[in-house]
Design an enzyme around this catalytic site. Structure first.
Site, PDB file in Angstrom:
ATOM      1  N   TYR A   1       0.695  -1.021  -0.068  1.00  0.00           N
ATOM      2  CA  TYR A   1      -0.196   0.048   0.046  1.00  0.00           C
ATOM      3  C   TYR A   1       0.991   1.430   0.017  1.00  0.00           C
ATOM      4  CZ  TYR A   1       0.872   1.035   4.952  1.00  0.00           C
ATOM      5  OH  TYR A   1       1.372   1.422   6.253  1.00  0.00           O
TER       6      TYR A   1
ATOM      7  N   LYS B   1       6.485  -1.645   1.978  1.00  0.00           N
ATOM      8  CA  LYS B   1       5.143  -1.281   2.596  1.00  0.00           C
ATOM      9  C   LYS B   1       4.120  -2.258   2.383  1.00  0.00           C
ATOM     10  CE  LYS B   1       3.218   3.524   3.244  1.00  0.00           C
ATOM     11  NZ  LYS B   1       3.212   3.305   4.586  1.00  0.00           N
TER      12      LYS B   1
ATOM     13  N   LEU C   1      10.839   1.535   7.527  1.00  0.00           N
ATOM     14  CA  LEU C   1      10.271   1.869   6.437  1.00  0.00           C
ATOM     15  C   LEU C   1      10.863   3.139   5.822  1.00  0.00           C
ATOM     16  CD1 LEU C   1       7.548   3.713   4.914  1.00  0.00           C
ATOM     17  CD2 LEU C   1       8.053   1.201   4.398  1.00  0.00           C
TER      18      LEU C   1
HETATM   19  N1  PDD Z   1       2.566   5.290   7.539  1.00  0.00           N
HETATM   20  N2  PDD Z   1       7.258   4.128   9.126  1.00  0.00           N
HETATM   21  C1  PDD Z   1       5.997   3.510   9.204  1.00  0.00           C
HETATM   22  C2  PDD Z   1       6.144   2.005   9.794  1.00  0.00           C
HETATM   23  C3  PDD Z   1       4.814   3.928   8.560  1.00  0.00           C
HETATM   24  O1  PDD Z   1       4.051   2.933   8.145  1.00  0.00           O
HETATM   25  C4  PDD Z   1       5.017   5.085   7.883  1.00  0.00           C
HETATM   26  C5  PDD Z   1       4.016   5.524   6.850  1.00  0.00           C
HETATM   27  C6  PDD Z   1       6.253   5.905   7.817  1.00  0.00           C
HETATM   28  C7  PDD Z   1       6.514   7.151   7.221  1.00  0.00           C
HETATM   29  O2  PDD Z   1       6.521   7.097   5.805  1.00  0.00           O
HETATM   30  P1  PDD Z   1       5.914   8.274   5.122  1.00  0.00           P
HETATM   31  O3  PDD Z   1       6.660   9.608   5.334  1.00  0.00           O
HETATM   32  O4  PDD Z   1       6.099   7.935   3.644  1.00  0.00           O
HETATM   33  O5  PDD Z   1       4.592   8.526   5.187  1.00  0.00           O
HETATM   34  C8  PDD Z   1       7.122   5.152   8.779  1.00  0.00           C
HETATM   35  C9  PDD Z   1       1.322   5.577   6.510  1.00  0.00           C
HETATM   36  C10 PDD Z   1       1.255   6.969   6.629  1.00  0.00           C
HETATM   37  C11 PDD Z   1       0.188   4.900   7.176  1.00  0.00           C
HETATM   38  O6  PDD Z   1       0.485   3.473   7.320  1.00  0.00           O
HETATM   39  O7  PDD Z   1      -0.735   5.098   7.448  1.00  0.00           O
END
Ligand code: PDD
Length: 295
Positions: A42, A159, A215
């Site tokens: 996702y 992801k 991530l």
């Molecule tokens: N989550 N680490 C994890 C485990 C995450 O799930 C996310 C993002 C991030 C930050 O990544 P980014 O800056 O690309 O959003 C770090 C999304 C927003 C979610 O699961 O809703």
């Protein structure tokens, strides 16, 4: 990926397998491999006033996730078209929104191995929903965190929709009246349940390096660029739980979290509960998004 067949009702903010559908008609099979095995990936993209923030970076990460779990390649032109169509359906008053995109290995009678070639198409779901921006008092106060053992698998960099450890950690934090949980692996800070973590120590910005254990956040990457542009020193070596407690400031970064100061960890108040560098970087992030700041 299926082509767009039906533009549907223009109040609809959900796309599923080639169609724009009303939310109540967006049905997923009981045999969907996302449902059965969390067999999917996702992305979440922040929409600022109908602009998809850092779309290309999100799509590059999606392609890496798709390749890592051996899903068929995605059609980025078609995904962009769908995303723009959904965003165009937002009300003018819905100024900030989140776009969610999920791709699973499709629908097939339950069996662990991949479905036979040609027997199913990936399930492609996308929706756009308005979000309430993080409030100014929350940014000014910072958010309290707990720490938990990082017992996730060794491919956190992909992801995937398999987020149960993150869900359990977030629940534990909320049960304790805290905002979120910070994962600690072998004494070192990795990230939070849906955000990356930075600390500031004597003017230097630290965040965990992009190994398989975090991530690689798009916001993390953007914030590192913004910090470099300000001439802030950056250190990407792993940092310990103790250095988090001893930091001058600490903050989360994420697509919907943006840059969010941390006030305390496990009941220990940080020196700055809402530090100046975090606020500066949040302002820079909003500027980059062409968005009026919340500060
Ligand atoms: N989550 N680490 C994890 C485990 C995450 O799930 C996310 C993002 C991030 C930050 O990544 P980014 O800056 O690309 O959003 C770090 C999304 C927003 C979610 O699961 O809703």
């Amino acid at each position: 990926m299926p082509a767009v067949k039906d533009l549907g009702d223009d109040t609809v903010h959900v796309y599923l397998n080639g169609k724009f559908v009303a939310e109540e008609n967006a049905m997923i099979s009981i045999d969907d491999r996302g449902f059965l095995f969390a067999d999917g990936v996702y992305e979440v993209v922040h929409v600022y006033g109908r602009t998809l923030f850092e779309w290309d970076l999100h799509m590059a990460r999606l392609q890496r996730s798709v390749a890592a779990v051996e899903l068929p390649p995605v059609d980025l032109v078609s995904l962009r078209h769908v995303a723009e169509e959904l965003v165009s359906r937002l009300d003018a008053s819905e100024s900030e929104a989140s776009l969610y995109l999920e791709i699973t290995r499709g629908t097939h009678r339950r069996s662990h191995g991949f479905p036979p070639a040609g027997s199913t198409e990936p399930t492609v779901l996308m929706w756009v929903r308005p979000v309430v921006p993080i409030s100014r008092p929350t940014i000014e106060d910072g958010v309290p965190m707990i720490s938990v053992a990082d017992d996730r698998w060794a491919k956190v960099w992909i992801k995937t929709i398999g987020l149960l450890p993150n869900v359990l950690a977030k629940h534990k934090a909320q049960q304790a009246g805290m905002f979120d949980a910070i994962f600690i692996r072998d004494g070192m800070v990795t990230e939070a349940t849906s955000a990356n973590i930075f600390i500031v120590e004597s003017g230097t910005l630290h965040t965990a390096p992009t190994t398989n254990y975090i991530l690689p956040g798009i916001t993390r990457q953007v914030v590192l660029e913004l910090a470099a542009a300000r001439g802030i020193a950056i250190d990407l070596t792993p940092f310990s739980y103790e250095s988090l407690l001893d930091a001058d400031e600490a903050f989360l970064t994420g697509t919907l979290t943006e840059v969010l100061p941390i006030s305390e960890v496990d009941g220990h108040r940080l020196r700055h509960t809402s530090g100046p560098i975090a606020r500066q970087l949040l302002e820079d992030l909003h500027r980059r998004a062409g968005w009026p700041g919340s500060l």
